[in-house]
Design an enzyme around this catalytic site. Structure first.
Site, PDB file in Angstrom:
ATOM      1  N   SER A   1       0.838  -1.193   0.000  1.00  0.00           N
ATOM      2  CA  SER A   1       0.000   0.000   0.000  1.00  0.00           C
ATOM      3  C   SER A   1       0.871   1.240   0.000  1.00  0.00           C
ATOM      4  O   SER A   1       1.951   1.256   0.602  1.00  0.00           O
ATOM      5  CB  SER A   1      -0.900   0.026   1.240  1.00  0.00           C
ATOM      6  OG  SER A   1      -1.538   1.280   1.389  1.00  0.00           O
TER       7      SER A   1
ATOM      8  N   TYR B   1      -3.213  -0.115   9.829  1.00  0.00           N
ATOM      9  CA  TYR B   1      -3.089  -0.549   8.430  1.00  0.00           C
ATOM     10  C   TYR B   1      -1.685  -0.292   7.898  1.00  0.00           C
ATOM     11  O   TYR B   1      -1.084  -1.158   7.259  1.00  0.00           O
ATOM     12  CB  TYR B   1      -4.121   0.184   7.575  1.00  0.00           C
ATOM     13  CG  TYR B   1      -4.156  -0.265   6.136  1.00  0.00           C
ATOM     14  CD1 TYR B   1      -4.639  -1.521   5.797  1.00  0.00           C
ATOM     15  CD2 TYR B   1      -3.733   0.577   5.108  1.00  0.00           C
ATOM     16  CE1 TYR B   1      -4.680  -1.929   4.477  1.00  0.00           C
ATOM     17  CE2 TYR B   1      -3.779   0.179   3.783  1.00  0.00           C
ATOM     18  CZ  TYR B   1      -4.251  -1.073   3.474  1.00  0.00           C
ATOM     19  OH  TYR B   1      -4.297  -1.489   2.163  1.00  0.00           O
TER      20      TYR B   1
END
Length: 246
Positions: free
Chosen positions: A141, A155
């Site tokens: 990501s 995250y």
């Protein structure tokens, strides 16, 4: 020209979004493709039908990558069905975005079990089966490189862990001719994060190109890394993020 003719691939989380686009692109390049799903069996079957319509073998496997036994079993099942495995794409992941003081232990465990432990276990199982020329390609990501605001601690932690995982895999498997790479997508137009969603304009503004990316743009990078053209590319992270981290 199909660059992956005869190759056998497994894409985790392949029923929608980046995973589905990747599964279809690998099939388009000539690979047989298995994919995993947790929910959305109908969507998974639709992707398999499209793969088979290209003349490739497709397989949908229900597997929760947060469950240790299932993270390993899906690799075994794909390899058994296809008679081997050449490419693993670690795409399955979950995201919990919340202020630090609102993250419950259950949230922490779930994100780390899927995004980190599941990737590790699937990679470990695949490494035992991949031949020379094999590939382990993981989807990270842009938040592992740049966290644009609060609420992303859990995250970002899970995705940043994949950097060390990929570099270590490359060192461990390089002598066997197996490459490990990591792709960091930027804001990508998916059902979970649509380009016309309530938070889209802010995300677009954080990129250099001023727009969301498409799932096909991520899938094309996966296809390149899986091909022989990328034989000298390993142990690295590649941002496909429209300049989000620039």
């Amino acid at each position: 020209m199909n660059s992956l003719n005869g190759k056998k691939a497994l894409v985790t989380g392949g029923s929608r979004g980046i995973g589905a686009a990747t599964a279809l692109r690998l099939a388009q390049e000539g690979a047989d493709v298995a994919l995993t799903y947790v929910q959305g069996e109908d969507a998974a079957r639709e992707v398999v039908a499209k793969i088979e319509a290209m003349g490739r073998r497709g397989l949908a496997l229900r597997a929760d990558l947060g469950e240790a036994a299932e993270a390993t079993a899906c690799v075994e099942q794909a390899a058994d069905a296809f008679g081997g495995l050449d490419i693993l794409v670690n795409n399955a992941g979950v995201g919990v975005l919340a202020p630090l003081d609102q993250l419950a232990l259950a949230d922490i465990d779930r994100v780390l079990m899927v995004n980190v432990r599941g990737v590790f276990l699937a990679s470990q199982a695949a490494a035992a089966k991949l031949p020379r020329g094999g590939r382990i390609i993981t989807i990270g990501s842009c938040m592992a490189l740049r966290v644009p605001g609060p609420g992303g601690t859990l995250y970002a932690t899970s995705k940043a862990a994949l950097i060390g995982h990929t570099k270590a895999l490359a060192r461990e498997l390089g002598g066997r001719g197996i490459n490990a790479t990591l792709i960091h997508p930027g804001p990508i137009d998916t059902d979970m994060n649509p380009a016309d969603g309530p938070y889209a304009s802010g995300q677009s503004e954080m990129t250099a190109v001023g727009r969301f990316g498409s799932t096909d743009e991520i899938a094309s990078m996966v296809a390149y890394l899986a091909s022989e053209d990328a034989a000298y590319v390993t142990g690295t992270e590649i941002a496909v993020d429209g300049g989000h981290a620039a």
